[in-house]
Enzyme design. Structure first.
Site, PDB file in Angstrom:
ATOM      1  N   THR A 163       2.695   0.942  37.059  1.00  0.00           N
ATOM      2  CA  THR A 163       3.880   0.111  36.828  1.00  0.00           C
ATOM      3  C   THR A 163       3.485  -1.171  36.105  1.00  0.00           C
ATOM      4  O   THR A 163       2.383  -1.682  36.305  1.00  0.00           O
ATOM      5  CB  THR A 163       4.593  -0.244  38.147  1.00  0.00           C
ATOM      6  OG1 THR A 163       5.747  -1.038  37.856  1.00  0.00           O
ATOM      7  CG2 THR A 163       3.713  -1.013  39.120  1.00  0.00           C
ATOM      8  N   GLY A 197       6.525  -7.203  40.775  1.00  0.00           N
ATOM      9  CA  GLY A 197       7.400  -7.264  41.957  1.00  0.00           C
ATOM     10  C   GLY A 197       7.407  -5.944  42.705  1.00  0.00           C
ATOM     11  O   GLY A 197       7.261  -5.898  43.934  1.00  0.00           O
ATOM     12  N   ASP A 210      10.707   5.232  39.174  1.00  0.00           N
ATOM     13  CA  ASP A 210      11.788   4.825  38.285  1.00  0.00           C
ATOM     14  C   ASP A 210      12.962   4.422  39.162  1.00  0.00           C
ATOM     15  O   ASP A 210      13.289   5.129  40.121  1.00  0.00           O
ATOM     16  CB  ASP A 210      12.161   5.971  37.331  1.00  0.00           C
ATOM     17  CG  ASP A 210      12.871   5.436  36.096  1.00  0.00           C
ATOM     18  OD1 ASP A 210      12.476   4.357  35.615  1.00  0.00           O
ATOM     19  OD2 ASP A 210      13.827   6.071  35.616  1.00  0.00           O
ATOM     20  N   PHE A 245      12.863  -9.775  41.711  1.00  0.00           N
ATOM     21  CA  PHE A 245      12.888  -9.593  40.259  1.00  0.00           C
ATOM     22  C   PHE A 245      14.199  -8.910  39.868  1.00  0.00           C
ATOM     23  O   PHE A 245      15.006  -8.514  40.728  1.00  0.00           O
ATOM     24  CB  PHE A 245      11.684  -8.747  39.805  1.00  0.00           C
ATOM     25  CG  PHE A 245      11.709  -7.333  40.329  1.00  0.00           C
ATOM     26  CD1 PHE A 245      12.280  -6.304  39.590  1.00  0.00           C
ATOM     27  CD2 PHE A 245      11.180  -7.021  41.573  1.00  0.00           C
ATOM     28  CE1 PHE A 245      12.320  -4.999  40.085  1.00  0.00           C
ATOM     29  CE2 PHE A 245      11.211  -5.724  42.071  1.00  0.00           C
ATOM     30  CZ  PHE A 245      11.783  -4.713  41.320  1.00  0.00           C
ATOM     31  N   PHE A 270      17.640  -7.500  39.144  1.00  0.00           N
ATOM     32  CA  PHE A 270      18.981  -7.799  39.641  1.00  0.00           C
ATOM     33  C   PHE A 270      18.993  -8.299  41.099  1.00  0.00           C
ATOM     34  O   PHE A 270      20.060  -8.404  41.710  1.00  0.00           O
ATOM     35  CB  PHE A 270      19.873  -6.554  39.504  1.00  0.00           C
ATOM     36  CG  PHE A 270      20.075  -6.125  38.065  1.00  0.00           C
ATOM     37  CD1 PHE A 270      20.807  -6.917  37.193  1.00  0.00           C
ATOM     38  CD2 PHE A 270      19.518  -4.943  37.579  1.00  0.00           C
ATOM     39  CE1 PHE A 270      20.990  -6.538  35.864  1.00  0.00           C
ATOM     40  CE2 PHE A 270      19.693  -4.559  36.255  1.00  0.00           C
ATOM     41  CZ  PHE A 270      20.429  -5.365  35.399  1.00  0.00           C
ATOM     42  N   LYS A 290      13.104  -7.500  52.194  1.00  0.00           N
ATOM     43  CA  LYS A 290      13.766  -6.622  51.210  1.00  0.00           C
ATOM     44  C   LYS A 290      13.427  -5.163  51.514  1.00  0.00           C
ATOM     45  O   LYS A 290      14.288  -4.284  51.460  1.00  0.00           O
ATOM     46  CB  LYS A 290      13.328  -7.012  49.785  1.00  0.00           C
ATOM     47  CG  LYS A 290      13.941  -6.112  48.716  1.00  0.00           C
ATOM     48  CD  LYS A 290      13.536  -6.508  47.299  1.00  0.00           C
ATOM     49  CE  LYS A 290      13.970  -5.441  46.304  1.00  0.00           C
ATOM     50  NZ  LYS A 290      13.488  -5.678  44.940  1.00  0.00           N
ATOM     51  N   HIS A 297      16.016   0.480  48.548  1.00  0.00           N
ATOM     52  CA  HIS A 297      15.741   1.789  47.973  1.00  0.00           C
ATOM     53  C   HIS A 297      14.236   2.063  47.908  1.00  0.00           C
ATOM     54  O   HIS A 297      13.750   3.092  48.312  1.00  0.00           O
ATOM     55  CB  HIS A 297      16.383   1.838  46.580  1.00  0.00           C
ATOM     56  CG  HIS A 297      16.048   0.646  45.708  1.00  0.00           C
ATOM     57  ND1 HIS A 297      16.209  -0.649  46.143  1.00  0.00           N
ATOM     58  CD2 HIS A 297      15.513   0.548  44.456  1.00  0.00           C
ATOM     59  CE1 HIS A 297      15.805  -1.488  45.191  1.00  0.00           C
ATOM     60  NE2 HIS A 297      15.381  -0.792  44.161  1.00  0.00           N
TER      61      HIS A 297
HETATM   62  P1  ITT Z   1       8.012   0.085  35.486  1.00  0.00           P
HETATM   63  O1  ITT Z   1       6.830  -0.377  34.677  1.00  0.00           O
HETATM   64  O2  ITT Z   1       7.625   0.489  36.878  1.00  0.00           O
HETATM   65  O3  ITT Z   1       8.870   1.144  34.796  1.00  0.00           O
HETATM   66  P2  ITT Z   1      10.415  -1.534  35.214  1.00  0.00           P
HETATM   67  O4  ITT Z   1      10.688  -2.972  35.559  1.00  0.00           O
HETATM   68  O5  ITT Z   1      10.634  -1.098  33.797  1.00  0.00           O
HETATM   69  O6  ITT Z   1       8.928  -1.226  35.700  1.00  0.00           O
HETATM   70  P3  ITT Z   1      12.334   0.495  36.165  1.00  0.00           P
HETATM   71  O7  ITT Z   1      12.430   1.086  34.811  1.00  0.00           O
HETATM   72  O8  ITT Z   1      12.100   1.404  37.318  1.00  0.00           O
HETATM   73  O9  ITT Z   1      11.234  -0.650  36.228  1.00  0.00           O
HETATM   74  O10 ITT Z   1      13.625  -0.336  36.570  1.00  0.00           O
HETATM   75  C1  ITT Z   1      14.626  -0.647  35.671  1.00  0.00           C
HETATM   76  C2  ITT Z   1      15.212  -1.997  35.937  1.00  0.00           C
HETATM   77  O11 ITT Z   1      16.075  -1.916  37.083  1.00  0.00           O
HETATM   78  C3  ITT Z   1      14.224  -3.108  36.263  1.00  0.00           C
HETATM   79  O12 ITT Z   1      13.706  -3.693  35.098  1.00  0.00           O
HETATM   80  C4  ITT Z   1      15.109  -4.074  37.045  1.00  0.00           C
HETATM   81  O13 ITT Z   1      15.833  -4.888  36.154  1.00  0.00           O
HETATM   82  C5  ITT Z   1      16.055  -3.126  37.775  1.00  0.00           C
HETATM   83  N1  ITT Z   1      15.547  -2.891  39.130  1.00  0.00           N
HETATM   84  C6  ITT Z   1      14.893  -1.801  39.608  1.00  0.00           C
HETATM   85  N2  ITT Z   1      14.561  -1.965  40.892  1.00  0.00           N
HETATM   86  C7  ITT Z   1      15.011  -3.183  41.246  1.00  0.00           C
HETATM   87  C8  ITT Z   1      14.952  -3.942  42.419  1.00  0.00           C
HETATM   88  O14 ITT Z   1      14.329  -3.500  43.507  1.00  0.00           O
HETATM   89  N3  ITT Z   1      15.501  -5.148  42.409  1.00  0.00           N
HETATM   90  C9  ITT Z   1      16.110  -5.639  41.318  1.00  0.00           C
HETATM   91  N4  ITT Z   1      16.211  -5.003  40.162  1.00  0.00           N
HETATM   92  C10 ITT Z   1      15.645  -3.779  40.116  1.00  0.00           C
END
Ligand code: ITT
Length: 185
Positions: A7, A11, A65, A140, A142, A163, A168
């Site tokens: 990742t 966060g 994801d 981080f 939303f 959290k 999730h």
């Molecule tokens: P990876 O390198 O793990 O892919 P990412 O930040 O791109 O990191 P995702 O594609 O899984 O992660 O998530 C898409 C977006 O959804 C992420 O950038 C956040 O804006 C939002 N998101 C996912 N999980 C969240 C959480 O627990 N709290 C707040 N926002 C979240």
């Protein structure tokens, strides 16, 4: 046991670490990235990425994801959450819901865990609502606008441990931990 988490997101890494390290699993971040296919399913995105990384990272490793699905917007941003956060951010979502009293939403997390070429999927979901304004500066993405059911705080007002109780990711990581420790899927 040493486990790698592919990742870019520090966060996410800290949240996973808060669950896995106390049970003796040392977590290492792999942040070189991977391609994300365009699909309406988080599971497809995670499975494709797992296949891509299989011969590039020493197993066992996992990736995750995740996305935010807003009821009044018919599930948007969902799989497009990363792009939507980078473009319109929390403020843009609050603006889209400005006159909307229906504020229900949920987060989903899909983990792909790879052990000796085998891919296993673990999922978690957290229901809640979109706040009327941003609150808190922890976490981080939303986090400052999402209030999980069972709490009055936004995720942005919670430390990773709190959290994780609701989130999730807390749920999917605990399923992964259960599988690693007890072999139960
Ligand atoms: P990876 O390198 O793990 O892919 P990412 O930040 O791109 O990191 P995702 O594609 O899984 O992660 O998530 C898409 C977006 O959804 C992420 O950038 C956040 O804006 C939002 N998101 C996912 N999980 C969240 C959480 O627990 N709290 C707040 N926002 C979240």
């Amino acid at each position: 046991m040493k486990l790698r988490f592919a990742t870019h997101n520090k966060g996410k890494f800290m949240e996973a670490k808060a669950i896995l390290e106390p049970i003796g699993i040392t977590l290492e971040q792999y942040d070189k990235g991977y391609p994300e296919i365009q699909s309406t399913s988080l599971e497809d995105v995670a499975t494709y990425a797992a296949d891509f990384l299989k011969d590039k990272i020493e197993s066992p490793f996992f990736l995750e994801d995740a996305g935010l699905f807003i009821d009044a917007l018919k599930g948007f941003p969902g799989v497009y959450s990363a792009y939507v956060f980078a473009s319109i951010g929390c403020e843009g979502i609050l603006k889209l819901l400005e006159d909307c009293t229906e504020r229900g939403a949920h987060f989903e997390s899909v983990i792909a865990y790879i052990e000796n070429e085998d891919v296993k999927i673990f999922k978690g979901r957290c229901k809640g609502k979109i706040a009327m304004e941003k609150r808190g500066n922890k976490g981080f993405g939303f986090d400052p606008i999402f209030i999980p059911n069972g709490s009055n705080k936004t995720f942005g007002e919670m430390e990773p441990e709190e959290k994780n109780v609701y989130s999730h990711r807390g749920k999917s990581i605990r399923k992964l931990a259960e599988y690693i420790v007890n072999g139960l899927a």
